[in-house]
Design an enzyme around this catalytic site. Structure first.
Site, mmCIF file in Angstrom:
data_model
loop_
_atom_site.group_PDB
_atom_site.id
_atom_site.type_symbol
_atom_site.label_atom_id
_atom_site.label_comp_id
_atom_site.label_asym_id
_atom_site.label_seq_id
_atom_site.Cartn_x
_atom_site.Cartn_y
_atom_site.Cartn_z
ATOM 1 N N MET A 29 0.818 -1.209 0.000
ATOM 2 C CA MET A 29 0.000 0.000 0.000
ATOM 3 C C MET A 29 0.855 1.263 0.000
ATOM 4 O O MET A 29 0.579 2.200 -0.745
ATOM 5 C CB MET A 29 -0.944 -0.009 1.207
ATOM 6 C CG MET A 29 -1.928 -1.156 1.209
ATOM 7 S SD MET A 29 -2.908 -1.292 -0.302
ATOM 8 C CE MET A 29 -4.070 0.037 -0.095
ATOM 9 N N SER A 36 -7.089 -1.298 7.664
ATOM 10 C CA SER A 36 -8.344 -1.815 7.121
ATOM 11 C C SER A 36 -9.264 -2.327 8.215
ATOM 12 O O SER A 36 -10.438 -2.543 7.968
ATOM 13 C CB SER A 36 -8.100 -2.891 6.061
ATOM 14 O OG SER A 36 -6.887 -3.528 6.207
ATOM 15 N N LYS A 96 1.571 -0.345 15.161
ATOM 16 C CA LYS A 96 1.013 0.991 14.883
ATOM 17 C C LYS A 96 1.239 1.905 16.101
ATOM 18 O O LYS A 96 1.595 3.062 15.958
ATOM 19 C CB LYS A 96 -0.475 0.886 14.550
ATOM 20 C CG LYS A 96 -0.760 -0.041 13.340
ATOM 21 C CD LYS A 96 -1.557 0.615 12.251
ATOM 22 C CE LYS A 96 -2.046 -0.380 11.210
ATOM 23 N NZ LYS A 96 -1.841 -0.032 9.838
ATOM 24 N N ASP A 134 10.680 2.939 6.338
ATOM 25 C CA ASP A 134 10.466 1.491 6.494
ATOM 26 C C ASP A 134 11.774 0.906 7.009
ATOM 27 O O ASP A 134 12.753 1.645 7.226
ATOM 28 C CB ASP A 134 10.049 0.863 5.140
ATOM 29 C CG ASP A 134 9.243 -0.426 5.336
ATOM 30 O OD1 ASP A 134 9.665 -1.268 6.155
ATOM 31 O OD2 ASP A 134 8.204 -0.592 4.683
ATOM 32 N N ASN A 183 -16.034 -2.712 2.576
ATOM 33 C CA ASN A 183 -15.892 -4.074 3.096
ATOM 34 C C ASN A 183 -17.061 -4.454 3.995
ATOM 35 O O ASN A 183 -17.451 -5.617 4.061
ATOM 36 C CB ASN A 183 -14.561 -4.239 3.831
ATOM 37 C CG ASN A 183 -13.401 -4.279 2.847
ATOM 38 O OD1 ASN A 183 -13.597 -4.630 1.676
ATOM 39 N ND2 ASN A 183 -12.219 -3.898 3.287
ATOM 40 N N GLU A 190 -11.630 5.791 1.185
ATOM 41 C CA GLU A 190 -12.590 6.068 2.251
ATOM 42 C C GLU A 190 -11.924 6.995 3.268
ATOM 43 O O GLU A 190 -10.868 6.658 3.814
ATOM 44 C CB GLU A 190 -13.029 4.758 2.931
ATOM 45 C CG GLU A 190 -13.864 3.879 2.003
ATOM 46 C CD GLU A 190 -14.147 2.487 2.555
ATOM 47 O OE1 GLU A 190 -15.271 2.008 2.407
ATOM 48 O OE2 GLU A 190 -13.220 1.864 3.126
ATOM 49 N N HIS A 223 -8.583 5.075 3.892
ATOM 50 C CA HIS A 223 -8.528 3.668 3.498
ATOM 51 C C HIS A 223 -8.498 3.551 1.984
ATOM 52 O O HIS A 223 -9.492 3.805 1.307
ATOM 53 C CB HIS A 223 -9.733 2.915 4.086
ATOM 54 C CG HIS A 223 -9.697 1.451 3.826
ATOM 55 N ND1 HIS A 223 -10.699 0.768 3.206
ATOM 56 C CD2 HIS A 223 -8.725 0.529 4.091
ATOM 57 C CE1 HIS A 223 -10.375 -0.505 3.110
ATOM 58 N NE2 HIS A 223 -9.172 -0.673 3.643
ATOM 59 N N VAL A 273 1.781 0.787 7.722
ATOM 60 C CA VAL A 273 2.654 -0.275 8.240
ATOM 61 C C VAL A 273 1.798 -1.506 8.529
ATOM 62 O O VAL A 273 0.591 -1.501 8.289
ATOM 63 C CB VAL A 273 3.433 0.179 9.504
ATOM 64 C CG1 VAL A 273 4.264 1.421 9.203
ATOM 65 C CG2 VAL A 273 2.501 0.440 10.677
ATOM 66 N N GLU A 287 -0.561 -4.428 9.774
ATOM 67 C CA GLU A 287 -1.863 -4.317 10.444
ATOM 68 C C GLU A 287 -1.771 -4.954 11.833
ATOM 69 O O GLU A 287 -2.304 -6.043 12.070
ATOM 70 C CB GLU A 287 -2.926 -5.000 9.554
ATOM 71 C CG GLU A 287 -4.353 -4.818 10.028
ATOM 72 C CD GLU A 287 -4.917 -3.421 9.779
ATOM 73 O OE1 GLU A 287 -4.145 -2.487 9.541
ATOM 74 O OE2 GLU A 287 -6.137 -3.276 9.823
HETATM 75 P P1 NAI Z 1 2.748 -4.814 3.639
HETATM 76 O O1 NAI Z 1 3.108 -5.926 4.543
HETATM 77 O O2 NAI Z 1 2.877 -4.996 2.188
HETATM 78 O O3 NAI Z 1 3.609 -3.533 4.025
HETATM 79 C C1 NAI Z 1 3.781 -3.072 5.319
HETATM 80 C C2 NAI Z 1 5.121 -2.398 5.396
HETATM 81 O O4 NAI Z 1 5.243 -1.781 6.657
HETATM 82 C C3 NAI Z 1 6.311 -3.366 5.269
HETATM 83 O O5 NAI Z 1 7.156 -2.913 4.224
HETATM 84 C C4 NAI Z 1 6.978 -3.273 6.635
HETATM 85 O O6 NAI Z 1 8.379 -3.448 6.558
HETATM 86 C C5 NAI Z 1 6.590 -1.885 7.048
HETATM 87 N N1 NAI Z 1 6.707 -1.660 8.482
HETATM 88 C C6 NAI Z 1 6.440 -2.500 9.502
HETATM 89 N N2 NAI Z 1 6.725 -1.908 10.683
HETATM 90 C C7 NAI Z 1 7.187 -0.671 10.404
HETATM 91 C C8 NAI Z 1 7.636 0.415 11.186
HETATM 92 N N3 NAI Z 1 7.687 0.337 12.506
HETATM 93 N N4 NAI Z 1 8.026 1.539 10.554
HETATM 94 C C9 NAI Z 1 7.988 1.613 9.214
HETATM 95 N N5 NAI Z 1 7.592 0.607 8.429
HETATM 96 C C10 NAI Z 1 7.187 -0.512 9.011
HETATM 97 O O7 NAI Z 1 1.279 -4.401 4.056
HETATM 98 P P2 NAI Z 1 0.206 -3.597 3.202
HETATM 99 O O8 NAI Z 1 -0.636 -4.544 2.486
HETATM 100 O O9 NAI Z 1 0.860 -2.516 2.474
HETATM 101 O O10 NAI Z 1 -0.700 -2.987 4.362
HETATM 102 C C11 NAI Z 1 -0.343 -1.840 5.067
HETATM 103 C C12 NAI Z 1 -1.568 -1.279 5.767
HETATM 104 O O11 NAI Z 1 -2.559 -1.012 4.788
HETATM 105 C C13 NAI Z 1 -2.212 -2.227 6.755
HETATM 106 O O12 NAI Z 1 -2.728 -1.467 7.813
HETATM 107 C C14 NAI Z 1 -3.337 -2.867 5.951
HETATM 108 O O13 NAI Z 1 -4.394 -3.308 6.751
HETATM 109 C C15 NAI Z 1 -3.771 -1.691 5.102
HETATM 110 N N6 NAI Z 1 -4.461 -1.992 3.865
HETATM 111 C C16 NAI Z 1 -4.058 -3.005 3.040
HETATM 112 C C17 NAI Z 1 -4.736 -3.255 1.846
HETATM 113 C C18 NAI Z 1 -4.267 -4.301 0.923
HETATM 114 O O14 NAI Z 1 -4.997 -4.614 -0.033
HETATM 115 N N7 NAI Z 1 -3.093 -4.867 1.094
HETATM 116 C C19 NAI Z 1 -5.908 -2.457 1.478
HETATM 117 C C20 NAI Z 1 -6.196 -1.377 2.369
HETATM 118 C C21 NAI Z 1 -5.515 -1.184 3.522
#
Ligand code: NAI
Length: 666
Positions: free
Chosen positions: A318, A423, A401, A338, A494, A456, A444, A394, A396
Site C-alpha cells: 500500500m 483496514s 502501529k 520502512d 468491506n 474512504e 482507506h 505499516v 496491520e
Molecule cells: P505490507 O506488509 O505490504 O507492508 C507493510 C510495510 O510496513 C512493510 O514494508 C513493513 O516493513 C513496514 N513496516 C512494519 N513496521 C514498520 C515500522 N515500525 N516503521 C515503518 N515501516 C514498518 O502491508 P500492506 O498490504 O501494504 O498494508 C499496510 C496497511 O494497509 C495495513 O494497515 C493494511 O491493513 C492496510 N491496507 C491493506 C490493503 C491491501 O490490499 N493490502 C488495502 C487497504 C488497507
C-alpha cells in the site's frame, strides 16, 4: 422573463443567440424547449424577409451540453417523455419547413441534444478549442440519442456513426471535420461569428461546397451485428437497454425514410427512458460529478492546509501505491520510512510503475524528477520536521502501529495531519497514541492504489471536521474519488461486501453450484463472482474477518484448514488455473438443508445482503449520505454503473419499499 433564444435580423440573416439562464452550460430544459418553439413562431411570421438562420451560443465556452439529465431522470411516465420528444422534434420539423438554410456555429461542448440540434441544421461550423467537444454521449448515461441523432448522424457520415453512438465518443473539432460531422473549422483564435456569417452567406448564394454523399447501407445488418457483439463484450456479457435500443433505432430507421426513422427512434427513446438502467446510469453520472471535485464535499468556507511535503510510513504494497500517487499528482517531496531492507525494493517498484506510466504518456514530469522527490529513511530524522501530512501504511498490528504513532508524534510539527490506512483497526483506538487526536483520521485506500479511484475518508470519534476536510483536499490532490464515513468495522465497502460473501457461502452449502452462484453475479454486472473474489483476495482474509466478528463459517474454515488460501496465494483454492472449479474443494463444502435457487433468487438475495447492510450504516450514522455507499460500491468493487449503486438499484427495483417501506433517495 428573458428568452433563451433571441433573434436579431441582419441583412436577411436571422442571427439567433441562445443562453439558458442560471447555468454555466446550456442544456435542453423545458424552458429552452418552449423558447425554441416560440422562436419558430417568430421565424415563421418573418419568413418573407428571412434568407438564412444562424445559431450561436451566448455562453463564453459552450454550445449545448445536451439534454438536462436531472429532468430526464425525473420523468415518470411515457406520455411525458413523448410530449418532450414531440416538442423537440416538432421544432426541428418547423425549422426545416421554413425552407431557409440554417447553420450551427459551434464553440465549446456540443453534445447529445446539442449535436442533435446542430445536425437538424443544414450545416455546421466549429471553432477549435480545448472545450470544443462534439459527440453523442447518451449511451454512457443509459440513454441513446433520441432527438434525431440515430437517424441524422448515420445519414450524414455513414457507418462510423454506429460506433460513435454506441461508444458515446466525444470528438475535438478537427476530428469532427475529418468525419464530415462539421463542414468548416475556425482556428482557436478566429472569429466564429464573422466566419459563420460568411459561410451562411455562401450557403444562401448556393456557393458553399457541402459534402453530402449518398451512403450505401447494404451491409447495415452485418455492421449492426458486429457492433452489438462489441457492446456485449464491453458490458461483460450483457446487452444494456441503451445499446440494444440505439442499434434497433439505427438498423430499422435507416431502412425507411428519415421521417419514419425519427418516429421509430422516438418510440425506442420513450422505452429507454423508462428503464431502471437509464435511471441507474444517470444516478452514477451524478455520483461521479459529486466526487470528481471533492471540494463540494468540504465544509463551506474551509481553507485547506497547504500541502508542501508528505510522509508515508511503510513501503509495502500500500505504501508504494500511495507514494506513486503523491509524486505523480502533486509533485511534492515525500519522506518514506520502512526497515532498511524494504527501501530499495520499494523504490525499484515505484520506478517500474512510473516508467510504465511515462511510456503511455501519462506522466506530467519525467520519472527521474519524480523519483528525486522520494526521500527514503529507516529512522525518525529531521526530514520529518516540516511534513504537512503523513499516511501510515505499516503492518496491520496495533502494537506496531502504537509504536509508530508514538515515535512519529515526537518528530512531526504539531499541526501535521496524520492518517492511517488501516483496514480493520478502529481509528479511535489508535488516536490515543498520537499527540493531536483531532488531526488524526483514516484514509482507506484500495489496491492497487494507483489504479483504484476510491478512498474512504474515516472520521474517528476525535477527528475534527477540519481534518476530514483536509483529508478530502488531499484525496482530491492525488486524484482520488473520496467518500466520508465514521469508524466502523470494514468502513463502508468491506462492511457491505462481507455479509454478501457470507450469504454466498450459504447458497453453495445449500447445494447450489459455485459456478452458478458466481455467474449469477457476473451476469448481474459485477466484475467477478463472490467466490472468485474470495479466492483472489485470499480465502483466509474473509475467514479471519468473520472469526474476528465471532462468526464461524464452516466451509471457509474447512478450505483454509486444508491449506487452500487461494490459487494465487498458496497455489490452491476454489478454482483451477483453467478457471474451472477444483473438484477437490467440493468435499470441503459444509452441508446445509438443500435449497435450489434460481439465478434471479441468487441476485436478489445477494443484493438484499448489500442493502440491509447499507441501511444499517445509515441507521447507525456511519454515513450521513446514501450516495457515499453507492460511490463506494461502484468505484471500490465495480458494482455495475448502469444500476446506479446498490442503494439506488434497490429504490429502482422496489426492493427498498418492500424491505423498509421507503426509498433511500428522495
Ligand atoms: P505490507 O506488509 O505490504 O507492508 C507493510 C510495510 O510496513 C512493510 O514494508 C513493513 O516493513 C513496514 N513496516 C512494519 N513496521 C514498520 C515500522 N515500525 N516503521 C515503518 N515501516 C514498518 O502491508 P500492506 O498490504 O501494504 O498494508 C499496510 C496497511 O494497509 C495495513 O494497515 C493494511 O491493513 C492496510 N491496507 C491493506 C490493503 C491491501 O490490499 N493490502 C488495502 C487497504 C488497507
Amino acid at each position: 422573463m428573458s428568452e433563451v433564444f433571441r433573434l436579431e435580423m441582419e441583412n436577411g440573416m436571422g442571427i439567433v443567440t441562445f443562453d439558458v439562464p442560471g447555468d454555466a452550460m446550456n442544456t435542453w430544459t423545458d424552458e429552452a424547449f418552449r423558447s425554441f418553439d416560440r422562436l419558430m413562431g417568430t421565424l415563421e411570421e418573418r419568413r418573407g424577409e428571412l434568407k438564412g438562420i444562424l445559431f450561436i451560443s451566448g455562453k463564453a465556452d459552450n454550445f449545448f451540453a445536451g439534454a438536462n439529465l436531472k429532468m430526464i431522470a425525473d420523468l415518470e411516465n411515457p406520455e411525458e417523455v413523448r410530449r418532450i420528444l414531440d416538442l423537440f422534434h416538432g421544432s426541428f420539423g418547423r425549422l426545416k419547413a421554413l425552407g431557409r438554410p440554417s447553420l450551427a456555429a459551434i464553440h465549446g461542448f456540443c453534445l447529445g441534444g446539442g449535436l442533435e440540434f446542430a445536425l437538424a441544421c443544414d450545416a455546421r461550423i466549429a471553432k477549435e478549442g480545448k472545450t470544443t467537444m462534439i459527440g453523442l454521449p447518451e449511451c454512457n448515461v443509459g440513454l441513446f440519442p433520441g432527438g434525431g441523432g440515430t437517424q441524422r448522424l448515420p445519414r450524414l457520415i455513414g457507418y462510423p456513426a454506429v460506433e460513435l453512438i454506441l461508444r458515446g465518443t466525444m470528438l475535438p473539432a478537427a476530428k469532427a471535420l475529418e468525419l464530415n460531422i462539421i463542414d468548416r473549422l475556425v482556428p482557436a483564435d478566429g472569429d466564429l461569428l464573422k466566419e459563420a456569417k460568411a459561410f451562411l452567406g455562401e450557403i444562401i448564394e448556393g456557393k458553399a461546397d457541402l459534402k453530402r454523399p449518398a451512403h450505401d447501407f447494404s451491409d447495415l445488418d452485418k455492421v449492426i451485428e458486429q457492433t452489438r457483439q462489441g457492446a456485449v463484450k464491453a458490458s461483460r456479457g450483457r446487452l444494456l437497454p441503451a445499446h440494444r435500443l440505439a442499434l434497433k433505432s439505427i438498423q430499422d430507421g435507416l431502412k425507411v425514410s428519415l421521417e419514419e426513422g425519427l418516429e421509430m427512434e422516438k418510440a425506442n427513446f420513450v422505452e429507454v427512458v423508462m428503464t431502471p438502467e437509464a435511471k441507474g446510469s444517470i444516478n452514477t453520472f451524478f455520483l461521479k460529478t459529486l466526487t470528481d471535485k471533492p471540494k463540494g464535499m468540504m465544509s463551506k468556507g474551509f481553507a485547506p492546509k497547504p500541502l508542501k511535503k508528505a510522509a508515508v510510513l511503510g513501503f509495502g504494497t500500500m505504501g508504494r501505491g500511495i507514494v506513486i500517487d503523491i509524486v505523480r499528482n502533486m509533485q511534492i517531496p515525500v519522506v518514506v520510512k520502512d526497515i532498511p531492507a524494504a527501501l530499495d525494493p520499494g523504490r525499484e517498484f515505484v520506478r517500474k510503475i512510473l516508467t510504465g506510466m511515462e511510456e503511455k504518456g501519462r506522466l506530467k514530469a519525467p520519472v527521474d524528477k519524480l523519483m528525486s522527490l522520494i526521500v527514503t529513511t529507516d529512522g525518525w530524522g529531521p526530514e520529518f520536521a516540516d511534513v504537512d501530512l503523513v499516511v501510515e501504511a505499516v503492518f496491520e498490528d496495533i502494537n506496531v502501529k502504537r509504536q509508530v504513532y508514538e515515535e512519529l508524534s515526537a518528530v512531526v510539527p504539531k499541526n501535521c495531519i496524520i492518517a492511517s490506512n488501516t483496514s480493520s483497526i478502529p481509528i479511535a483506538s489508535m488516536a490515543r497514541y498520537v499527540a493531536e487526536p483531532g488531526r488524526f483520521g483514516g484514509l482507506h485506500f484500495f489496491s492497487p492504489v494507483w489504479m483504484m479511484q476510491l478512498v474512504e475518508v474515516v472520521k474517528g470519534e476525535q477527528t475534527s471536521q477540519e481534518t476530514v476536510d483536509n483529508l478530502l483536499n488531499f484525496a482530491a490532490a492525488i486524484r482520488k474519488r473520496p467518500i466520508v464515513c465514521r469508524d466502523n468495522a470494514g468502513f463502508v465497502v468491506n462492511a457491505l461486501l462481507f455479509p454478501m460473501i457470507l450469504e454466498t457461502f450459504r447458497y453453495i452449502e445449500e447445494g447450489n453450484p459455485i459456478e452458478k452462484v458466481d455467474r449469477a453475479m457476473t451476469s448481474f454486472g459485477m466484475p467477478v463472482g463472490p467466490i472468485r473474489l474470495t479466492d483472489e483476495v485470499g480465502i483466509d482474509v474473509p475467514y479471519k474477518i468473520f472469526k474476528g466478528m465471532g462468526i464461524s463459517q464452516k466451509t471457509l474454515e474447512n478450505v483454509v484448514e486444508s491449506g487452500r488460501l487461494g490459487l494465487k496465494k498458496s497455489g490452491k483454492g476454489f478454482f483451477l488455473k483453467d478457471g474451472s472449479v477444483d473438484p477437490e474443494v467440493l468435499p470441503l463444502i459444509a452441508k446445509r438443508e438443500p435449497k435450489e435457487r434460481t439465478v434471479e433468487e441468487i441476485q436478489e438475495g445477494l443484493m438484499e445482503a448489500f442493502v440491509r447492510t447499507g441501511k444499517d450504516l445509515l441507521d447507525r450514522k456511519i454515513v450521513d449520505d446514501v450516495r457515499m455507499i453507492d460511490v463506494g460500491m461502484i468505484w471500490g468493487v465495480g458494482f455495475p454503473a448502469d444500476k446506479g449503486g446498490p442503494m439506488k438499484w434497490a429504490d429502482l427495483t422496489g426492493m427498498s419499499k418492500r424491505l423498509f417501506g421507503k426509498n433511500f433517495y428522495h
